[in-house]
Design an enzyme around this catalytic site. Structure first.
Site, PDB file in Angstrom:
ATOM      1  N   GLY A  43       0.794  -1.234   0.000  1.00  0.00           N
ATOM      2  CA  GLY A  43       0.000   0.000   0.000  1.00  0.00           C
ATOM      3  C   GLY A  43       0.819   1.272   0.000  1.00  0.00           C
ATOM      4  N   SER A  44       0.171   2.350   0.426  1.00  0.00           N
ATOM      5  CA  SER A  44       0.719   3.703   0.297  1.00  0.00           C
ATOM      6  C   SER A  44       2.002   3.927   1.078  1.00  0.00           C
ATOM      7  CB  SER A  44      -0.334   4.705   0.787  1.00  0.00           C
ATOM      8  OG  SER A  44       0.256   5.969   0.994  1.00  0.00           O
ATOM      9  N   ALA A  45       2.863   4.778   0.510  1.00  0.00           N
ATOM     10  CA  ALA A  45       4.098   5.196   1.175  1.00  0.00           C
ATOM     11  C   ALA A  45       3.777   5.990   2.440  1.00  0.00           C
ATOM     12  CB  ALA A  45       4.935   6.043   0.225  1.00  0.00           C
ATOM     13  N   GLY A  46       2.562   6.512   2.532  1.00  0.00           N
ATOM     14  CA  GLY A  46       2.139   7.235   3.737  1.00  0.00           C
ATOM     15  C   GLY A  46       2.157   6.342   4.963  1.00  0.00           C
ATOM     16  N   GLY A  47       2.185   5.028   4.747  1.00  0.00           N
ATOM     17  CA  GLY A  47       2.266   4.075   5.851  1.00  0.00           C
ATOM     18  C   GLY A  47       3.482   4.310   6.721  1.00  0.00           C
TER      19      GLY A  47
END
Lengths: 137, 410
Positions: free
Chosen positions: A63-67
């Site tokens: 999933g997202s790099a925001g993780g």
């Protein structure tokens, strides 16, 4: 299982605790509650489980790099894992564990991933890159 | 690993814990990815200045401490949108505490030397690059655009590795910095005529899911495909998948330079896109059956001038229906041009808002009570659906018709 296994240091520091093990990738952005560290992805085999204080053993981030920011935030609020073991760290994970100061190792022998199960007691030395099974009996 | 005296001094903690950790990440990213060297980067793009993705207050404090440590950016460092309109945040109904929090991060970044672009289409306002230039970008749609359209070279960075590049002016050489890792892997035969820019969103969304992290190669696209269409395509590919680079036969530079290397040699899968696939692609992006629209969100990624002009031309002399909020998102720089040429006045007179510095993905729109959104962007569809808002996806004109009537007609 017992003994000490050599891997590669990703983030220095030592920690020990009970393991939380999954064969499924984890999306920290959207798949983990950023306030409680509970896995909220519907259908995930760890759905509803808490990471706080655990040694997290999982295959990879998804999933997202925001993780990355969620992992850092969980580390700062002590709601995240105390140590991480995974087959191969990627760029996002490296950023997360160094910023969050989470002892982390990768590239341990495959045996470790084959045999480790949730509830085992492990000691991770992120500085030396080792993991030790502390199970008794 | 070749490190300068300055970099070693940062690693020794001479600039504080924040900068030390950032460089530790750079060193570890180098090792983990098996890099053999660093490359100098011409430009860096940071992304998560936004309240919504940074780790709450801690993230803001991190940036403030970093700026106070004396660290300054060594290369041009541009910035993605934030979560407020920095000039008039009250206009979007944002609370003061939230705005102040955001302003703190903005001040810290500017203090370190960041260019206050606050846009996800920086290539429309000066971030242009030559073939083979190395960059370190975070914003995924811009990674896709710069790699594909310019043939520049950037990995999909995260904020910390991009900060390391901003501070040192270099990045580990691996991934898309290496030509052999840029070969096309999924061949996509486009057997339909693509017309509206939203067709490129739908196609990108569909192909991105299949491509995952691989490099798609498109065959059969028109040579005169617009820049706006490629902006939409890249943003969609980077959202439904993790695509960082695409090639279009006869259009994008890598594949024009070497059609065999980039378009054939590493292709492992082939897809055909026909009318039926496009119909399905549109259907998948419509996540609600509701026809009453209360939010129309355009400009993801931030619209260029031509799109603003087209929206103004549609809205001239019309009125947005009462109870419908309409956002047309763009960069401050493009908006300022359109202020002078009159488009902004036309759009706002019709009852829509030209939104700058931010967008429908970064403002906490769910808290504003919107129930059903219409958009012409696959990326906006994905994120706003994630916030729990029902979404209708279609052409820009379809969205504008819904703005006037309050009803989705497709």
């Amino acid at each position: 299982m017992s003994g000490v296994y050599q891997g590669r240091s990703i983030c220095a520091g030592t920690a020990e605790g009970e393991t939380l093990v999954t064969k499924q990738g984890i999306s920290f952005w959207g798949g983990v509650d950023p306030d409680t560290g509970v896995i909220t992805e519907v259908g995930h085999e760890l759905y509803g489980k808490e990471m706080a204080g655990k040694v997290l053993v999982f295959p990879a981030l998804k999933g997202s790099a925001g993780g990355m920011w969620i992992i850092i935030r969980l580390a700062m609020t002590k709601k995240g894992p105390v140590a991480i073991i995974l087959p191969k760290a990627d760029t996002i994970l490296v950023g997360a564990v160094i910023m969050g100061e989470i002892p982390t190792i990768d590239s341990v022998p495959d045996d470790v991933f084959q045999m480790v199960k949730s509830g085992d007691h492990l000691k991770v030395d992120g500085t030396k890159g080792t993991v030790e099974f502390l199970n008794t009996g | 690993m070749k490190l300068t005296a300055y970099e070693r001094s940062i690693l020794a903690g001479d600039f504080g814990d924040e900068a030390r950790k950032i460089l530790e990440v750079m060193v570890k990213v180098y090792e983990v990815n098996g890099a053999r060297d660093f490359v100098e980067v011409g430009e860096v793009m940071l992304a998560s200045t936004q309240n919504m993705s940074i780790s709450g207050v801690a993230g803001m404090e991190f940036l403030t401490s970093l700026a106070d440590s004396g660290i300054r950016f060594k290369v041009k460092t541009i910035t993605d949108p934030v979560s407020i309109d920095l000039g008039a945040w009250q206009r979007l109904g944002i609370c003061e505490e939230f705005a102040e929090h955001q302003q703190k991060a903005v001040r810290a970044l500017i203090k370190m030397g960041a260019v206050p672009t606050w846009t996800c289409t920086p290539y429309l306002v000066g971030s242009i690059h030559r073939y083979g230039d190395h960059l370190a970008y975070v914003e995924t749609s811009v990674v896709c655009f710069a790699n594909s359209y310019f043939g520049a070279r950037t990995n999909r960075e995260m904020d910390i590795s991009a900060l390391a590049a901003a501070i040192t002016g270099k990045t580990p050489c691996y991934g898309y910095h290496v030509a052999d890792n840029r070969e096309g892997q999924v061949l996509v035969n486009v057997e339909v005529e693509l017309r509206a820019t939203s067709d490129y969103d739908a196609l990108g969304n569909y192909v991105g899911r299949i491509a995952g992290t691989r490099v798609p190669v498109f065959r059969g696209m028109p040579r005169d495909v617009s820049t706006q269409a490629l902006m939409q395509l890249g943003a969609a590919l980077a959202t439904s998948g993790a695509v960082s680079l695409f090639h279009i036969m006869g259009v994008t530079p890598d594949i024009v330079v070497d059609p065999y290397k980039y378009g054939e040699r590493s292709v492992v899968e082939e897809l055909n896109i026909g009318e039926e696939d496009m119909r399905r692609a549109y259907a998948e992006l419509n996540t609600t059956g509701e026809t009453a629209i209360d939010f129309v969100a355009l400009g993801c990624p931030h619209y260029g001038f031509e799109k603003l002009r087209a929206v103004a031309s549609f809205l001239e002399g019309k009125k947005v229906r009462e109870g419908v909020e309409v956002w047309v998102c763009t960069s401050r720089a493009v908006r300022d041009m359109a202020l002078r040429s009159g488009e902004v006045e036309v759009i706002e007179k019709a009852g829509a808002k030209v939104v700058v510095d931010t967008c429908m993905v970064l403002v906490p729109v769910k808290q504003k009570g919107f129930r059903t959104m219409a958009t012409d962007s696959a990326k906006a569809q994905f994120y706003d659906s994630g916030f729990g808002i029902g979404v209708r996806f279609g052409s820009t004109e379809g969205c504008l018709r819904a703005a006037i009537s309050g009803t989705w007609e497709g």
